[in-house]
Design an enzyme around this catalytic site. Sequence first.
Site, short mmCIF file in Angstrom:
data_model
loop_
_atom_site.label_atom_id
_atom_site.label_comp_id
_atom_site.label_asym_id
_atom_site.label_seq_id
_atom_site.Cartn_x
_atom_site.Cartn_y
_atom_site.Cartn_z
N ARG A 20 -15.14 -0.50 -0.66
CA ARG A 20 -14.39 -1.19 -1.71
C ARG A 20 -14.19 -2.66 -1.39
O ARG A 20 -14.38 -3.51 -2.26
CB ARG A 20 -13.05 -0.50 -1.96
CG ARG A 20 -13.19 0.86 -2.64
CD ARG A 20 -11.89 1.58 -2.76
NE ARG A 20 -11.38 1.87 -1.42
CZ ARG A 20 -10.23 2.46 -1.16
NH1 ARG A 20 -9.42 2.81 -2.15
NH2 ARG A 20 -9.85 2.70 0.07
N ASN A 38 -12.22 4.59 -5.21
CA ASN A 38 -12.80 5.84 -4.73
C ASN A 38 -12.56 6.92 -5.77
O ASN A 38 -11.52 6.94 -6.42
CB ASN A 38 -12.16 6.27 -3.41
CG ASN A 38 -12.63 5.44 -2.24
OD1 ASN A 38 -13.66 4.79 -2.29
ND2 ASN A 38 -11.87 5.47 -1.16
#
Length: 91
Positions: A20, A38
């Site tokens: 990320r 996620n």
Amino acid sequence: MALYAAKVVVTGKVQDVSFRSFTKRNADTMGLKGFVRNTDRGVEAVIEGDKDMIEAMIEALRSGPERAVVKDVDIEWRPHSGIYTDFKVIY
């Protein structure tokens, strides 16, 4: 400049490898907007901006950060929404 959007789902070993933050750094560098998070499937990103920059981002996501092992990248092109003001990591 025409603006585009894509929903991208990256699967493989893509969680707990800084995927990320890797995505956010690249998005910020490329001037893209949207988010990354996620999911049960892997890492999902909604990316908006210039089509060439989105395609460059998708290429970066195919490799990911050093410890990632990308299995697949699923891309769904969408209409540009214009609702994002920056690129966020959703935790």
